[in-house]
Write a protein that holds these residues in place. Structure first.
Motif, mmCIF file in Angstrom:
data_model
loop_
_atom_site.group_PDB
_atom_site.id
_atom_site.type_symbol
_atom_site.label_atom_id
_atom_site.label_comp_id
_atom_site.label_asym_id
_atom_site.label_seq_id
_atom_site.Cartn_x
_atom_site.Cartn_y
_atom_site.Cartn_z
ATOM 1 N N THR A 214 55.646 50.083 28.758
ATOM 2 C CA THR A 214 55.028 50.737 29.843
ATOM 3 C C THR A 214 55.759 52.164 29.631
ATOM 4 O OG1 THR A 214 56.639 50.265 31.454
ATOM 5 C CG2 THR A 214 54.806 48.604 31.105
ATOM 6 N N LEU A 215 55.344 52.948 30.813
ATOM 7 C CA LEU A 215 55.748 54.338 30.925
ATOM 8 C C LEU A 215 57.203 54.337 32.122
ATOM 9 C CD1 LEU A 215 52.456 56.412 31.326
ATOM 10 C CD2 LEU A 215 53.762 55.877 29.230
ATOM 11 N N GLY A 216 57.411 53.080 32.082
ATOM 12 C CA GLY A 216 58.624 53.180 33.125
ATOM 13 C C GLY A 216 58.812 52.168 34.325
ATOM 14 N N LYS A 217 57.509 51.719 34.715
ATOM 15 C CA LYS A 217 57.191 50.774 35.778
ATOM 16 C C LYS A 217 57.642 49.602 35.431
ATOM 17 C CE LYS A 217 56.150 48.946 39.708
ATOM 18 N NZ LYS A 217 56.816 48.719 41.101
ATOM 19 N N GLY A 218 57.318 48.927 34.187
ATOM 20 C CA GLY A 218 57.638 47.536 33.922
ATOM 21 C C GLY A 218 56.198 46.577 34.589
ATOM 22 N N MET A 219 56.680 45.550 34.691
ATOM 23 C CA MET A 219 55.829 44.550 35.552
ATOM 24 C C MET A 219 55.357 45.294 36.920
ATOM 25 S SD MET A 219 55.426 41.888 33.815
ATOM 26 C CE MET A 219 55.065 40.563 34.541
ATOM 27 N N LEU A 220 54.325 44.914 37.186
ATOM 28 C CA LEU A 220 53.778 45.765 38.414
ATOM 29 C C LEU A 220 53.905 44.865 39.673
ATOM 30 C CD1 LEU A 220 49.969 46.479 37.330
ATOM 31 C CD2 LEU A 220 52.004 48.126 37.163
ATOM 32 N N ASP A 221 54.333 45.500 40.622
ATOM 33 C CA ASP A 221 54.171 44.678 42.097
ATOM 34 C C ASP A 221 52.815 44.269 42.424
ATOM 35 O OD1 ASP A 221 56.759 44.623 42.231
ATOM 36 O OD2 ASP A 221 56.742 46.978 42.803
ATOM 37 N N ILE A 222 52.640 43.423 43.116
ATOM 38 C CA ILE A 222 50.947 42.909 43.449
ATOM 39 C C ILE A 222 50.312 44.095 44.290
ATOM 40 C CG2 ILE A 222 51.756 41.901 45.574
ATOM 41 C CD1 ILE A 222 49.263 40.752 42.883
ATOM 42 N N LYS A 223 51.023 44.975 45.185
ATOM 43 C CA LYS A 223 50.347 45.948 45.948
ATOM 44 C C LYS A 223 50.047 46.967 45.090
ATOM 45 C CE LYS A 223 52.761 44.856 50.281
ATOM 46 N NZ LYS A 223 53.556 45.271 51.292
ATOM 47 N N ASN A 241 29.725 51.739 38.573
ATOM 48 C CA ASN A 241 28.975 50.374 38.453
ATOM 49 C C ASN A 241 29.170 49.937 36.855
ATOM 50 O OD1 ASN A 241 27.399 47.990 39.183
ATOM 51 N ND2 ASN A 241 25.785 49.323 39.728
ATOM 52 N N GLY A 242 29.549 48.702 36.518
ATOM 53 C CA GLY A 242 29.666 47.855 35.520
ATOM 54 C C GLY A 242 30.972 48.537 34.655
ATOM 55 N N GLN A 243 31.897 49.068 35.606
ATOM 56 C CA GLN A 243 32.974 49.364 34.890
ATOM 57 C C GLN A 243 34.317 48.744 34.887
ATOM 58 O OE1 GLN A 243 32.845 52.209 33.302
ATOM 59 N NE2 GLN A 243 30.604 52.048 33.726
ATOM 60 N N ASN A 244 35.297 48.805 34.235
ATOM 61 C CA ASN A 244 36.394 48.232 34.141
ATOM 62 C C ASN A 244 37.712 49.239 34.280
ATOM 63 O OD1 ASN A 244 38.623 46.059 33.784
ATOM 64 N ND2 ASN A 244 38.588 46.485 31.769
ATOM 65 N N ILE A 245 38.588 49.255 35.622
ATOM 66 C CA ILE A 245 39.603 49.850 35.943
ATOM 67 C C ILE A 245 40.808 49.099 35.499
ATOM 68 C CG2 ILE A 245 41.045 51.046 37.636
ATOM 69 C CD1 ILE A 245 38.459 51.333 39.106
ATOM 70 N N ILE A 246 41.567 49.740 34.621
ATOM 71 C CA ILE A 246 42.868 49.275 33.752
ATOM 72 C C ILE A 246 44.035 49.787 34.932
ATOM 73 C CG2 ILE A 246 44.406 49.281 31.934
ATOM 74 C CD1 ILE A 246 41.979 49.366 30.273
ATOM 75 N N VAL A 247 44.835 49.030 35.419
ATOM 76 C CA VAL A 247 46.129 49.343 36.129
ATOM 77 C C VAL A 247 47.289 48.789 35.464
ATOM 78 C CG1 VAL A 247 47.203 49.514 38.465
ATOM 79 C CG2 VAL A 247 44.596 49.177 38.315
ATOM 80 N N ASP A 248 48.010 49.637 34.430
ATOM 81 C CA ASP A 248 48.910 48.819 33.533
ATOM 82 C C ASP A 248 50.196 49.802 33.323
ATOM 83 O OD1 ASP A 248 47.706 50.705 31.957
ATOM 84 O OD2 ASP A 248 47.611 49.287 29.915
ATOM 85 N N ASP A 249 49.949 50.878 34.046
ATOM 86 C CA ASP A 249 51.392 51.935 33.868
ATOM 87 C C ASP A 249 51.533 52.246 32.198
ATOM 88 O OD1 ASP A 249 53.388 53.766 34.609
ATOM 89 O OD2 ASP A 249 54.922 52.219 33.973
ATOM 90 N N GLY A 250 50.496 52.361 31.649
ATOM 91 C CA GLY A 250 50.476 52.613 29.993
ATOM 92 C C GLY A 250 50.607 51.435 29.041
ATOM 93 N N PHE A 251 50.441 50.219 29.546
ATOM 94 C CA PHE A 251 50.906 49.013 28.587
ATOM 95 C C PHE A 251 49.976 49.200 27.486
ATOM 96 C CE2 PHE A 251 50.607 44.572 27.507
ATOM 97 C CZ PHE A 251 52.013 44.408 27.361
ATOM 98 N N SER A 252 48.664 49.557 27.709
ATOM 99 C CA SER A 252 47.553 49.280 26.883
ATOM 100 C C SER A 252 47.491 50.711 25.994
ATOM 101 C CB SER A 252 46.392 49.083 27.407
ATOM 102 O OG SER A 252 46.072 50.190 28.366
ATOM 103 N N LEU A 253 48.411 51.818 26.132
ATOM 104 C CA LEU A 253 48.374 52.882 25.170
ATOM 105 C C LEU A 253 48.546 52.683 23.729
ATOM 106 C CD1 LEU A 253 49.978 55.525 27.889
ATOM 107 C CD2 LEU A 253 47.499 55.152 27.206
#
Length: 253
Positions: A214-223, A241-253
């Motif tokens: 990640t870019l520094g956060k590590g595992m996410l908090d649920i909030k 519509n029909g989209q996928n929003i990724i919330v991962d602090d860069g894990f997928s980069l």
């Protein structure tokens, strides 16, 4: 930003579902909370500071693998503006390593989770066709519905990334797109949120290895995940519509 909207949260007894329910109330929404285990859901909601007598909370028992239960719930609704599926049904043998997963267990877990998600999505679409109210559906996928697992983060831990999970979460993203295209109406929106790993007291070795990607956060908090869901439920995302929003602090980069 959700004042006056009524949102169904399926799986409100879970970590994400209970946290999201509290966030929805804080944004002025009315919330229909549903779970297969009503006592556990009530306990989790109280832990989130939600009063059992809260006027904007309606509680129902819901088994997403029971067609009659799901049909009855949606048939009783006439003022719903959106829904989020936070459920995570699985059998007792879920989580085995790849070599140990039987075909029967693979099929059962895919059916329990993906099958019930299909039923939920189908009922949301039918509700829209009947009510003609603008409607926003949010499915919860995962970063591992987007990219192959980084198996090295599980080294020296008893953990693994279940093969069923990868199959289910990747399929959810495509089903969400399928539904948006099939309904074909701007007033009906079907989207996904794909979180990275959520902190839940995992082994320290795993947490350290995961953080390196990640870019520094590590595992996410649920909030950290709820904001994207609230956005998709709100009028701020009217034509998303029909989209996928990724919330991962860069894990997928």
């Amino acid at each position: 930003m959700l004042k006056g909207k009524k949102i169904l949260v399926a799986g409100a007894g879970g970590l994400l579902g209970s946290t999201l329910s509290a966030a929805l109330l804080a944004q002025g929404a009315k919330v229909l909370v549903a779970d297969i285990k009503l006592p556990l859901m009530n306990e989790r909601l109280e832990q989130q500071g939600i009063d059992p007598r809260h006027a904007d909370v309606t509680r129902v028992t819901l088994d997403l693998n029971d067609v009659a239960s799901v049909d009855a719930l949606f048939a009783s609704l006439d003022d719903l503006d959106g829904a989020v599926n936070c459920t995570y049904p699985r059998n007792k043998r879920y989580g085995a390593r790849f070599e140990s997963v039987t075909l029967a267990d693979f099929n059962e877990n895919v059916s329990l989770h993906l099958g019930s998600s299909f039923l939920f999505m189908q009922q949301c679409a039918k509700y829209f066709e009947r009510s003609r109210r603008p409607f926003s559906l949010v499915n919860i996928s995962s970063i591992y519905g987007v990219l192959a697992p980084r198996f090295d983060v599980y080294d020296d831990t008893p953990m693994t990334m279940p093969v069923e999970y990868a199959a289910i979460k990747s399929a959810l993203i495509h089903l969400s797109k399928y539904l948006a295209s099939y309904v074909g109406n701007s007033d009906f929106r079907s989207n996904c949120v794909s979180p990275g790993g959520i902190f839940d007291h995992q082994p320290e070795r795993f947490l350290e290895a995961y953080k390196q990607y990640t870019l520094g956060k590590g595992m996410l908090d649920i909030k950290d995940v709820t904001g994207s869901i609230l956005f998709l439920l709100s009028d701020h995302s009217t034509y998303v519509n029909g989209q996928n929003i990724i919330v991962d602090d860069g894990f997928s980069l």
